[in-house]
Design an enzyme around this catalytic site. Structure first.
Site, PDB file in Angstrom:
ATOM      1  N   SER A 123       0.802  -1.223   0.000  1.00  0.00           N
ATOM      2  CA  SER A 123       0.000   0.000   0.000  1.00  0.00           C
ATOM      3  C   SER A 123       0.836   1.274   0.000  1.00  0.00           C
ATOM      4  CB  SER A 123      -0.956   0.023   1.195  1.00  0.00           C
ATOM      5  OG  SER A 123      -0.239   0.154   2.401  1.00  0.00           O
ATOM      6  N   LYS A 162       0.247   4.468   7.142  1.00  0.00           N
ATOM      7  CA  LYS A 162      -0.468   5.272   6.159  1.00  0.00           C
ATOM      8  C   LYS A 162      -0.109   6.746   6.341  1.00  0.00           C
ATOM      9  CE  LYS A 162      -3.082   2.048   4.243  1.00  0.00           C
ATOM     10  NZ  LYS A 162      -2.247   0.923   4.736  1.00  0.00           N
TER      11      LYS A 162
END
Length: 212
Positions: A123, A162
């Site tokens: 990701s 993230k």
């Protein structure tokens, strides 16, 4: 025959490094002799050679044994820096080290309390964080908008890496891969564990897709 670096002398250097770390300061020749089970006369002979070769120095009234940067690179306390390498137009790759780092910790700017996490997934590939890499994390309960953070996901009891943004009463977690959707949670349910400060790409070289 000129003096050389024998296995015993390398072991002496490693022992000096260990004693320095254990005692928060460099050892004396007597300390080294006791640790190695050798006589002070034998130790003195080898230490003279190591000084002549530039691997150790002495300081203070008791002649404490200090390792040089040359030694730190040799025994893994630091890495040699061989100049620069081009990622654009070619440049000459130097073959003689210009300097050495004191240690990988110093190179990364590691502070007390920092820790490593190994990445699983893709990701964050947009910023070069690949599956199998390690990231260096600095503990923090808050991060600035746009910083890459380790965050506990509400309800999952799991952490994720993230990029984090605040929007009013909500927090949005964004990946660096267009195939992973953004995630939004109530701000009071998000728990920041730390901020990413460095990446260690140890998963091996990657081959670009679409090439033969």
């Amino acid at each position: 025959m000129p003096p050389r670096l024998t296995p015993l002398r390398i072991q002496l250097l490693r022992t000096i490094a260990r004693l320095t770390a254990e005692n928060d300061g460099p050892p004396s020749a007597a300390d080294l002799a006791r640790a190695c089970g050798l006589t002070e006369g034998t130790i003195s002979f080898h230490l003279k050679t190591l000084r002549d070769l530039g691997y150790i120095g002495r300081s203070g009234a008791r002649g404490r044994l200090n390792l040089t940067e040359k030694t730190r690179a040799l025994i893994g306390m630091g890495l040699p820096i061989y100049g620069q390498i081009a990622a654009g137009p070619p440049i000459l790759a130097e073959q003689v080290p210009e300097q050495t780092t004191p240690s990988v910790d110093a190179l990364l700017g590691v502070r007390e309390g920092d820790f490593l996490l190994q990445i699983r997934g893709d990701s964050m590939t947009g910023i070069g964080v690949m599956d199998g890499d390690y990231v260096l994390v600095r503990p923090a309960a808050e991060v600035l908008d746009g910083e890459v953070a380790v965050v506990l996901i509400p309800g999952d009891n799991a952490a994720t890496l993230k990029r984090l943004y605040h929007f009013g009463d909500e927090v949005t977690l964004m990946s660096e891969n267009p195939h992973h959707p953004r995630m939004t949670f109530p701000a009071d349910q998000v728990r920041v564990q730390g901020r990413m400060v460095a990446r260690l790409g140890v998963a091996g070289p990657r081959v670009s897709k679409g090439r033969d």
